[in-house]
Design a protein around this motif. Sequence first.
Motif, PDB file in Angstrom:
ATOM      1  N   GLN A  40       0.760  -1.273  -0.082  1.00 38.82           N
ATOM      2  CA  GLN A  40      -0.003   0.077  -0.059  1.00 38.82           C
ATOM      3  C   GLN A  40       0.942   1.217  -0.094  1.00 38.82           C
ATOM      4  O   GLN A  40       0.255   2.387   0.189  1.00 38.82           O
ATOM      5  N   GLU A  43      -0.079   2.587  -3.500  1.00 42.28           N
ATOM      6  CA  GLU A  43      -1.612   2.543  -4.020  1.00 42.28           C
ATOM      7  C   GLU A  43      -2.208   1.492  -2.963  1.00 42.28           C
ATOM      8  O   GLU A  43      -1.729   0.976  -2.427  1.00 42.28           O
ATOM      9  N   GLU A  44      -3.533   1.772  -3.238  1.00 42.14           N
ATOM     10  CA  GLU A  44      -4.396   0.866  -2.436  1.00 42.14           C
ATOM     11  C   GLU A  44      -4.428  -0.423  -2.643  1.00 42.14           C
ATOM     12  O   GLU A  44      -4.679  -0.847  -4.070  1.00 42.14           O
ATOM     13  N   GLU A  46      -5.594  -4.583  -3.134  1.00 43.29           N
ATOM     14  CA  GLU A  46      -6.650  -5.348  -3.138  1.00 43.29           C
ATOM     15  C   GLU A  46      -6.174  -6.552  -2.164  1.00 43.29           C
ATOM     16  O   GLU A  46      -5.229  -7.361  -2.289  1.00 43.29           O
ATOM     17  N   PHE A  69      -7.910  -5.589 -10.508  1.00 44.24           N
ATOM     18  CA  PHE A  69      -8.530  -4.441 -11.137  1.00 44.24           C
ATOM     19  C   PHE A  69      -7.668  -3.038 -10.882  1.00 44.24           C
ATOM     20  O   PHE A  69      -7.605  -2.114 -11.654  1.00 44.24           O
ATOM     21  N   PHE A  70      -7.414  -2.716  -9.575  1.00 43.01           N
ATOM     22  CA  PHE A  70      -7.062  -1.323  -9.095  1.00 43.01           C
ATOM     23  C   PHE A  70      -5.635  -1.238  -8.622  1.00 43.01           C
ATOM     24  O   PHE A  70      -5.231  -0.389  -8.346  1.00 43.01           O
ATOM     25  N   SER A  71      -4.984  -2.347  -8.876  1.00 40.85           N
ATOM     26  CA  SER A  71      -3.531  -2.465  -8.490  1.00 40.85           C
ATOM     27  C   SER A  71      -2.526  -3.373  -9.292  1.00 40.85           C
ATOM     28  O   SER A  71      -3.342  -4.257  -9.989  1.00 40.85           O
ATOM     29  N   GLU A  72      -1.165  -3.180  -9.121  1.00 41.05           N
ATOM     30  CA  GLU A  72      -0.298  -4.207  -9.848  1.00 41.05           C
ATOM     31  C   GLU A  72      -0.416  -5.454  -9.179  1.00 41.05           C
ATOM     32  O   GLU A  72      -0.547  -6.665 -10.176  1.00 41.05           O
ATOM     33  N   LYS A  74      -2.366  -8.253  -5.917  1.00 41.62           N
ATOM     34  CA  LYS A  74      -3.099  -8.478  -5.136  1.00 41.62           C
ATOM     35  C   LYS A  74      -2.695  -9.155  -3.953  1.00 41.62           C
ATOM     36  O   LYS A  74      -1.569 -10.141  -4.317  1.00 41.62           O
TER      37      LYS A  74
END
Length: 336
Positions: A40, A43-44, A46, A69-72, A74
């Motif tokens: 984190q 970025e946020e 998952e 979906f939202f990060s490089e 999880k």
Amino acid sequence: MITKVWQDFKKGNFAPVYLLVGEESYFVDETIKQLKAALQKNEEAEIMTFDLNEQPIDYVIDEADTIPFFSERKLIIAKNASFLKATEKGKEKIDHDLKRLESWLQHPTDTAITIFIAPYEKLDERKKVTKLMKEKCTVLIAKTPQNNDLNVWVKNEAQQHGKAITDEAVGKLLEMVGPNMLQLQMEIEKMALYLGEDHEITRELVEDLVAKTLEHDAFKMLNAYLEHNQEEALKIYHDLLRQKEEPIKLVGLLANNIRTMSNIFYLQKKGYHQQQIAKQLKIHPYRVQIISGQRNRPSDQRLLQALYSLAEVDLQLKTTGGNRERHLELFLMKKL
């Protein structure tokens, strides 16, 4: 090894799959905390958590193979990997598809970091899946440091809070808390906050601030009794009564401590060293160290006599009414 991996996390170096084995919850919690913090940073992240006592391994693999979906990357946390330990056939809670897991481990995805947590002392080394996970995963051992290593860890933990801790204070802290690293960490943080600008954690501060456990008080009461310090033994007993502790429970703790003490002394005479004694009696080595280091060691006869007397107190508590607190009080007042 585990601290080196934590350093790798901070540098952004991750393995696709980790296997965390052991019963020390501090290392489990700290590893997850460090992983989350590293992911984190920019970025946020998952983060998904699965309990393998309740959910099949397919859920973990499906999630790992799904592109984030939202990060490089999880983070997937798979708790209670009980399929790695010895279990009676037919007693498993979940029927895991281990063939699929074995196949997936050959080529895990690089868009997920999967950490399997096996909070057990031993794994079943005969199982194919255990051998394969040890081969394909980065293995971390969550085991409490022993003796001197634990002392060093306590001092380092104090330094993390900008404080120094005396050797006497370390000994007293370990005596009161035991080898529970999470509890030790919380107690050190509490004392550091209390000190404010002051720098040193002393034995007196430990005695004043650290929460006393029932087991510690019972052990202290027994030692006072065995050393003929009736006043101190009664003081601890009355304090425990004010805390609404039941005399019959205290009798059980005292008897258990005497049996442990007697067994440790017996094994020492047989030439066992502290680690062997701890393994034989299935207790933590630090407890063996504390009992072994007693200066005025009671004789076998005194310990046996105390055990017989406690058995009589136990019988009185279970068969007579009236002032129940008085039975144990009379035991503590009489000299062996």
